[in-house]
Write an enzyme that holds these catalytic residues in place. Structure first.
Site: not given
Ligand code: ATR
Length: 269
Positions: A66, A102
């Site tokens: 990420k 997220d």
């Protein structure tokens, strides 16, 4: 040919994302494919460029890529910039766009699925690593009365609070100084992986507390067990997983898929 998407990770074989996105696409009547893509640990950038060159429309990014994804993108959304991490890629007009869903997924799970509004509430965030940073901006955007960050290494919590000082009422605290009860406590540490519980004082929990662990597994995590023993309502990270996927689907397709059906399906597995 149907639009193509995938999740890139290492390891990635056990990802639930293909099942989740297949359910979204079916429910929304959209023809797309979504698979897994195992990238070599030293070959993430090459893998992404190959997918774009093959005509993929987008991809999700998971562990451990990420942060690298955020470096690779030509353009980042505000929430990806704040997170310093990307979990959603869009391949558009020859460019790689990065977003991070997220935090939106966490907020949706708390507010919509658990039915706990965050506005005006006392929120405790445990941990100050990548997972914590990734959700800071969307949490603060809900307008909690205060967001307290507690971390084993206090200096990291101080740095995270300072970074987001302009985004809302946020401060760092040591575990031992935590006072009063919290409305929402989110475990963003990786302690559950080691069957360990961050040293939150039991008085932080009450029957009105929602305690959420970003981790999930077949059994409740040790943090969830500790929170339940101290009277809190508990939740694992499965709802957040489904909601971050729904937000990614929205980024790609402009359509918000229903999440309750697939969440129920995953819970019964
Ligand atoms: P992630 O991307 O999952 O957030 P990370 O950036 O390595 O991973 O951060 C892990 C977080 O979990 C950190 O906040 C870490 O605390 P430290 O900053 O003190 O290392 C926290 N953590 C990991 N194991 C823990 C444990 N056993 N008890 C409490 N906190 C723990």
């Amino acid at each position: 040919m149907a639009d193509r998407y995938c999740v890139i990770g290492n390891p990635v074989a056990h990802s639930k994302s293909p099942e989740i996105h297949a359910a979204f696409a079916r429910d929304c009547g959209i023809d797309l494919t979504y698979g897994t893509c195992l990238a070599p640990l030293d070959g993430f950038a090459a893998t992404v460029r190959a997918l774009a060159a093959q005509g993929f429309s987008g991809a999700n990014v998971t562990v451990p890529f990420k942060l690298e994804a955020a470096q690779l993108c030509d353009v980042l959304s505000a929430r990806a910039t704040a997170a310093g991490a990307v979990n959603t890629l869009v391949f558009r007009d020859g460019r790689i766009e990065g977003d991070n869903t997220d935090g939106a997924g966490l907020v949706a799970d708390i507010v919509r699925n658990a039915g706990v509004p965050l506005h005006g509430k006392r929120v405790l965030l445990l941990g100050a690593g990548g997972a914590a940073r990734g959700v800071m901006l969307p949490l603060l955007a809900e307008g909690p009365r205060e967001l307290v960050i507690a971390n084993r290494t206090r200096a990291t919590a101080e740095a995270l609070a300072a970074r987001f000082a302009d985004a809302g009422a946020v401060r760092a605290s040591g575990f031992e100084e935590l006072d009063g009860t919290f409305d929402v406590i989110v475990n963003a540490t990786s302690a559950s992986l080691a069957d360990s519980v961050p040293p939150v004082p039991p008085q932080a929990f009450s029957p009105d507390t929602l305690a959420l662990d970003m981790m999930y597994g077949k059994q409740p995590t040790v943090f969830m067990e500790f929170a339940a023993q101290n009277g809190a309502r508990v939740r694992d990270g499965l709802g957040m997983l489904v909601e971050q996927a729904a937000e990614a689907f929205y980024v790609w397709r402009g359509v918000r898929p229903a999440t309750q059906g697939i969440l129920r399906q995953l819970r019964t597995q």
